[in-house]
Design an enzyme around this catalytic site. Sequence first.
Site, mmCIF file in Angstrom:
data_model
loop_
_atom_site.group_PDB
_atom_site.id
_atom_site.type_symbol
_atom_site.label_atom_id
_atom_site.label_comp_id
_atom_site.label_asym_id
_atom_site.label_seq_id
_atom_site.Cartn_x
_atom_site.Cartn_y
_atom_site.Cartn_z
ATOM 1 N N THR A 46 0.820 -1.216 0.000
ATOM 2 C CA THR A 46 0.000 0.000 0.000
ATOM 3 C C THR A 46 0.850 1.261 0.000
ATOM 4 O O THR A 46 0.523 2.249 -0.671
ATOM 5 C CB THR A 46 -0.928 0.008 1.232
ATOM 6 O OG1 THR A 46 -1.663 -1.215 1.264
ATOM 7 C CG2 THR A 46 -1.878 1.181 1.187
ATOM 8 N N THR A 47 1.955 1.246 0.739
ATOM 9 C CA THR A 47 2.836 2.414 0.834
ATOM 10 C C THR A 47 3.428 2.788 -0.516
ATOM 11 O O THR A 47 3.812 3.941 -0.735
ATOM 12 C CB THR A 47 3.956 2.135 1.860
ATOM 13 O OG1 THR A 47 3.342 1.801 3.112
ATOM 14 C CG2 THR A 47 4.874 3.324 2.057
ATOM 15 N N TYR A 135 -2.423 -10.138 5.182
ATOM 16 C CA TYR A 135 -2.292 -8.749 5.630
ATOM 17 C C TYR A 135 -3.627 -8.279 6.170
ATOM 18 O O TYR A 135 -4.598 -8.138 5.427
ATOM 19 C CB TYR A 135 -1.817 -7.880 4.465
ATOM 20 C CG TYR A 135 -1.580 -6.417 4.787
ATOM 21 C CD1 TYR A 135 -1.460 -5.946 6.091
ATOM 22 C CD2 TYR A 135 -1.465 -5.483 3.751
ATOM 23 C CE1 TYR A 135 -1.235 -4.605 6.362
ATOM 24 C CE2 TYR A 135 -1.233 -4.136 4.011
ATOM 25 C CZ TYR A 135 -1.119 -3.713 5.315
ATOM 26 O OH TYR A 135 -0.891 -2.371 5.579
ATOM 27 N N ILE A 206 6.818 -5.297 9.315
ATOM 28 C CA ILE A 206 6.898 -4.710 7.980
ATOM 29 C C ILE A 206 6.586 -3.236 8.195
ATOM 30 O O ILE A 206 5.462 -2.867 8.520
ATOM 31 C CB ILE A 206 5.944 -5.364 6.984
ATOM 32 C CG1 ILE A 206 6.387 -6.805 6.719
ATOM 33 C CG2 ILE A 206 5.906 -4.569 5.674
ATOM 34 C CD1 ILE A 206 5.451 -7.598 5.825
#
Length: 291
Positions: A46-47, A135, A206
């Site tokens: 996502t980042t 996730y 993470i």
Amino acid sequence: MQKFIGTGVALVTPFFEDGSVDFDGLERLVNFQIDNGINYLVVLGTTGEPATLSSEEKEAVKSKIIEVNNGRLPLVLGIGGNNTAAVVDEIKNTDLTSFDAILSVSPYYNKPTQEGIYQHFKAVAESTDKPIILYNVPGRTSSNMSSEVVVRLANDFDNVIAVKEAKGDMVQAMRIIQHAPKDFLVISGDDMIALPMVLAGGAGVISVIGQGLPKMFSDLIQLGLDGKPQEAYELQYKVADSIDLIFEEGNPAGIKAMLQKLGVSEDAVRLPLVKASESLQTRISDFIDHV
């Protein structure tokens, strides 16, 4: 899966002001992680703003990271979504040769039941032999993947090897650690409580802040893994304010402002995100100057 114990980072995708991908910045970013003790890299999580990247850009970003990394660190590829058939199709049609695992987010927007989440990941796990890292990030998906479903998936599928747990709930994380198979990895997806999760039996993190402060953050996680909580918490409290800062106006605007201050890459993001405000940039800059 010892390669996923420690600190992984969810890489940003650097952009120029015109919105194009900054591949030189991406090269600097990858080398910055490797040179400062990060254990593995997460690509197009996502980042990395994958929702705003074209298919061609995603392929180019993957290729550049593979090239620069040159086998030095394990690589994890983000492949997830809320259309199970499309996720399965993408996995089957992606060259995963250079990747050690897939990070797959729980389906968002649709708000499936717990059984729906289980069936989604059952289909994902059965579509590949690659290790799968689940996730769970309810702040983005609007639904929580329960500890019971995570444990059920861990027991039912040999290639479901870990969960990135980002609910921010220590009790839920501890339940997974308690009930999952002993070799199943519970990885924090929340930088602020990564150390407590490690001390409770988690495998690491993470991280987002880790790519801005790779040496300090990977050191504190390793101290936690080594059973040295006092030394680890000393680093935690040095880092803590920066974690609040980089998430104050959303991710990845904050971490990109930090990376710009460090001279790694620019702070540009793609709409609908906007870059960090001048006030936030100043406070991030001040933190870096005094850390």
